[in-house]
Design a protein around this motif. Structure first.
Motif, mmCIF file in Angstrom:
data_model
loop_
_atom_site.group_PDB
_atom_site.id
_atom_site.type_symbol
_atom_site.label_atom_id
_atom_site.label_comp_id
_atom_site.label_asym_id
_atom_site.label_seq_id
_atom_site.Cartn_x
_atom_site.Cartn_y
_atom_site.Cartn_z
ATOM 1 N N PHE A 294 2.765 14.135 3.155
ATOM 2 C CA PHE A 294 3.373 12.925 3.691
ATOM 3 C C PHE A 294 3.247 11.784 2.687
ATOM 4 O O PHE A 294 2.403 11.817 1.802
ATOM 5 N N ASN A 295 4.122 10.799 2.851
ATOM 6 C CA ASN A 295 4.088 9.558 2.071
ATOM 7 C C ASN A 295 4.152 8.387 3.049
ATOM 8 O O ASN A 295 4.919 8.438 4.017
ATOM 9 N N ILE A 296 3.368 7.368 2.760
ATOM 10 C CA ILE A 296 3.436 6.124 3.532
ATOM 11 C C ILE A 296 3.605 4.986 2.533
ATOM 12 O O ILE A 296 2.862 4.902 1.559
ATOM 13 N N GLU A 297 4.584 4.142 2.790
ATOM 14 C CA GLU A 297 4.793 2.936 1.983
ATOM 15 C C GLU A 297 4.805 1.752 2.932
ATOM 16 O O GLU A 297 5.604 1.704 3.861
ATOM 17 N N LEU A 298 3.886 0.830 2.701
ATOM 18 C CA LEU A 298 3.779 -0.341 3.557
ATOM 19 C C LEU A 298 3.831 -1.600 2.706
ATOM 20 O O LEU A 298 3.132 -1.708 1.705
ATOM 21 N N LEU A 299 4.655 -2.536 3.125
ATOM 22 C CA LEU A 299 4.676 -3.870 2.547
ATOM 23 C C LEU A 299 4.300 -4.812 3.688
ATOM 24 O O LEU A 299 5.069 -5.000 4.631
ATOM 25 N N TYR A 300 3.086 -5.339 3.610
ATOM 26 C CA TYR A 300 2.529 -6.178 4.669
ATOM 27 C C TYR A 300 2.403 -7.594 4.133
ATOM 28 O O TYR A 300 1.829 -7.804 3.067
ATOM 29 N N GLY A 301 2.966 -8.548 4.846
ATOM 30 C CA GLY A 301 2.997 -9.915 4.354
ATOM 31 C C GLY A 301 2.193 -10.870 5.198
ATOM 32 O O GLY A 301 1.871 -10.598 6.358
ATOM 33 N N GLY A 302 1.884 -11.990 4.581
ATOM 34 C CA GLY A 302 1.197 -13.059 5.290
ATOM 35 C C GLY A 302 1.630 -14.396 4.749
ATOM 36 O O GLY A 302 1.975 -14.534 3.581
ATOM 37 N N ILE B 269 0.861 -1.179 0.000
ATOM 38 C CA ILE B 269 0.000 0.000 0.000
ATOM 39 C C ILE B 269 0.896 1.226 0.000
ATOM 40 O O ILE B 269 1.742 1.393 0.883
ATOM 41 N N ASP B 270 0.723 2.068 -1.014
ATOM 42 C CA ASP B 270 1.472 3.320 -1.137
ATOM 43 C C ASP B 270 0.479 4.471 -1.040
ATOM 44 O O ASP B 270 -0.505 4.504 -1.784
ATOM 45 N N VAL B 271 0.757 5.398 -0.134
ATOM 46 C CA VAL B 271 -0.113 6.555 0.063
ATOM 47 C C VAL B 271 0.714 7.812 -0.148
ATOM 48 O O VAL B 271 1.806 7.945 0.403
ATOM 49 N N SER B 272 0.162 8.720 -0.939
ATOM 50 C CA SER B 272 0.801 10.013 -1.165
ATOM 51 C C SER B 272 -0.214 11.103 -0.857
ATOM 52 O O SER B 272 -1.310 11.102 -1.424
ATOM 53 N N ALA B 273 0.148 11.999 0.048
ATOM 54 C CA ALA B 273 -0.706 13.132 0.384
ATOM 55 C C ALA B 273 0.008 14.402 -0.065
ATOM 56 O O ALA B 273 1.140 14.663 0.347
ATOM 57 N N LYS B 274 -0.661 15.180 -0.925
ATOM 58 C CA LYS B 274 -0.053 16.397 -1.463
ATOM 59 C C LYS B 274 -0.992 17.574 -1.282
ATOM 60 O O LYS B 274 -2.208 17.433 -1.329
ATOM 61 N N SER B 275 -0.376 18.713 -1.130
ATOM 62 C CA SER B 275 -1.097 19.981 -1.129
ATOM 63 C C SER B 275 -0.468 20.799 -2.249
ATOM 64 O O SER B 275 0.662 21.286 -2.110
ATOM 65 N N GLY B 276 -1.172 20.863 -3.376
ATOM 66 C CA GLY B 276 -0.570 21.477 -4.554
ATOM 67 C C GLY B 276 0.562 20.598 -5.033
ATOM 68 O O GLY B 276 0.395 19.394 -5.219
ATOM 69 N N ASP B 277 1.755 21.192 -5.184
ATOM 70 C CA ASP B 277 2.928 20.417 -5.584
ATOM 71 C C ASP B 277 3.731 19.910 -4.398
ATOM 72 O O ASP B 277 4.692 19.152 -4.567
ATOM 73 N N ASP B 278 3.359 20.348 -3.194
ATOM 74 C CA ASP B 278 4.108 19.970 -1.995
ATOM 75 C C ASP B 278 3.646 18.630 -1.441
ATOM 76 O O ASP B 278 2.447 18.380 -1.290
ATOM 77 N N VAL B 279 4.608 17.788 -1.114
ATOM 78 C CA VAL B 279 4.302 16.516 -0.459
ATOM 79 C C VAL B 279 4.041 16.802 1.010
ATOM 80 O O VAL B 279 4.872 17.406 1.692
#
Length: 162
Positions: free
Chosen positions: A81-89, A69-79
């Motif tokens: 926050f970013n979250i990158e999760l690799l969750y396994g089972g 799961i990759d999440v990118s939160a931007k306001s205009g061109d500014d980042v």
């Protein structure tokens, strides 16, 4: 004298799945503009969520499945926050015909992992100073169908002469 057959004899076994383990394989949270990114703002950031599933057979009935799961939160061109999760089972899958095994593993296993991965993402956002990010439920059947379409298109392109 009549013979009595056991109740289960002749009945097909139902597909079965069990979770052996689930775990965070990789987690990244980036807040490049902190502390400015934490100040109140007029509108919330634009949030984009990407999801990917991969799987591999570990033994006859054991499968390892990764939910990315990759999440990118931007306001205009500014980042913001970013979250990158690799969750396994790690799963045991039984009584699934071979021709149905790939879709079963790549739909049902991530479906079981998702609520836990969703909580990890929400906690990461919260611990990063933002409200918890609650990702909408994911239709893993549709995600699998899209994957199969892309795979078929790639195979067709490879088989066409240049």
């Amino acid at each position: 004298m009549s013979s009595v057959e056991p109740e289960n004899e002749g009945a097909q076994l139902q597909p079965a799945i069990s979770v052996i383990a689930q775990y965070v394989k990789d987690l990244s949270f980036e807040n490049p503009k902190a502390p400015e990114s934490l100040r109140p703002r007029e509108s919330g950031p634009q949030i984009a969520v990407g999801v990917n599933v991969s799987s591999r057979q570990r033994s006859g009935s054991e499968f390892e499945v990764d939910l990315r799961i990759d999440v990118s939160a931007k306001s205009g061109d500014d980042v913001v926050f970013n979250i990158e999760l690799l969750y396994g089972g790690l799963f045991t899958v039984q009584n699934v015909p071979q021709q149905h095994l790939h879709p079963f593993v790549n739909i049902e296993c991530p479906r079981l992992l998702f609520p836990f991965a969703r909580q990890v993402v929400a906690d990461a956002a919260l611990r990063g100073g933002f409200p918890p990010l609650m990702i909408d439920p994911i239709d893993f059947v549709q995600l699998y169908q899209q994957y199969m379409v892309r795979l078929q298109q790639a195979q067709q392109q490879q088989s066409q002469p240049n």
